[in-house]
Enzyme design. Structure first.
Site, PDB file in Angstrom:
ATOM      1  N   CYS A   1      26.823 -38.247   0.688  1.00 13.91           N
ATOM      2  CA  CYS A   1      26.462 -39.202   2.763  1.00 13.91           C
ATOM      3  C   CYS A   1      25.082 -39.487   2.093  1.00 13.91           C
ATOM      4  O   CYS A   1      25.376 -40.502   2.578  1.00 13.91           O
ATOM      5  CB  CYS A   1      25.755 -38.016   3.509  1.00 13.91           C
ATOM      6  SG  CYS A   1      27.265 -36.163   3.802  1.00 13.91           S
TER       7      CYS A   1
ATOM      8  N   CYS B   1      35.924 -37.336  -0.429  1.00 15.51           N
ATOM      9  CA  CYS B   1      35.412 -36.044   1.316  1.00 15.51           C
ATOM     10  C   CYS B   1      36.025 -37.531   2.195  1.00 15.51           C
ATOM     11  O   CYS B   1      36.220 -36.727   3.540  1.00 15.51           O
ATOM     12  CB  CYS B   1      33.972 -36.267   1.560  1.00 15.51           C
ATOM     13  SG  CYS B   1      32.539 -37.625   1.333  1.00 15.51           S
TER      14      CYS B   1
END
Length: 184
Positions: A133, A64
Site C-alpha cells: 500500500c 490485491c
C-alpha cells in the site's frame, strides 16, 4: 471497510455501556494513524486532469485489487499547491494515499520525488503484509509528477509536428492559423 461495517453493526447492536470496550478490540488490527486517515481521509477528490498545472498518477496492485489516483497541482514556482486522491482499496491503501497528500503539499517536485514507501510505512506503522500500500502511494506521486512534466514538455514545444498555431491580431481582429504537418 469491513472493520468499519463490523464496528457499526456491533456498536449499534451493543448496549451503550459495552460500546466503549468493543471498539478498541476491533481496532487492534490497525494502528491509530491508519484508522484516523481511513475514517477521516484528507484531500479526497479530483482536480481537472486536463489543466496545464495538474499531474495525474493512476496506479494499481493487481495482486490485491487496490487502485490509487493521486493528482497534484503545481504553482509557477514548481511547488505542489494542491493534492487530491481517490483510492479503491483496503484501509491501509486509503490511509497511505491520505498521508501522502498531506506529506507532499507545499513541497517542490524534487522533494516530493524523494519520498520513499518506507517513510510512509513507518509513519503509519504498516505491518509487512501491507507494505504494498505504501509502495502504491510512492508510485502514485512519481506517476503524477511524470504526467505533470510530460504536459509541460509538450506545452514548451507547441510548434512540433501535428500542431496548429492560432493567433488573432489585436488591431484588425484577423485570425491566422498555421498548421505544422507531421513529419514523415
Amino acid at each position: 471497510m469491513f472493520r468499519a461495517a463490523l464496528t457499526k453493526t456491533v456498536l449499534n447492536a451493543a448496549p451503550r455501556a459495552s460500546r466503549v470496550a468493543v471498539r478498541p478490540a476491533l481496532a487492534r488490527g490497525y494502528h491509530e494513524k491508519v484508522i484516523s486517515h481511513y475514517e477521516q481521509p484528507r484531500n479526497v477528490g479530483s482536480l481537472p486532469k486536463n489543466d496545464f498545472d495538474v499531474g495525474t498518477g493512476l496506479v494499481g496492485a493487481p495482486a490485491c485489487g487496490d487502485v490509487m489516483k493521486l493528482q497534484i497541482r503545481v504553482d509557477e514556482n514548481g511547488v505542489i499547491s494542491d493534492v487530491k486522491f481517490k483510492t479503491f482499496g483496503c484501509g491501509s491503501a486509503i490511509a497511505s494515499s491520505s498521508y501522502m497528500t498531506e506529506r507532499v503539499k507545499g513541497l517542490s517536485l524534487e522533494e516530493a520525488e524523494k519520498i520513499k514507501n518506507t517513510e510512509i510505512a513507518k509513519e503509519l506503522c504498516l505491518p509487512p503484509v501491507k507494505l504494498h500500500c505504501s509502495m502504491l502511494a510512492e508510485d502514485a506521486i512519481r506517476s503524477a509528477i511524470k504526467d505533470y512534466r510530460s504536459k509541460r514538455a509538450t506545452a514548451k514545444n507547441p510548434k512540433q509536428a501535428g500542431f496548429i498555431d492560432v493567433s488573432q491580431s489585436a488591431a484588425t481582429g484577423e485570425t491566422v492559423a498555421t498548421a505544422h504537418a507531421p513529419s514523415a
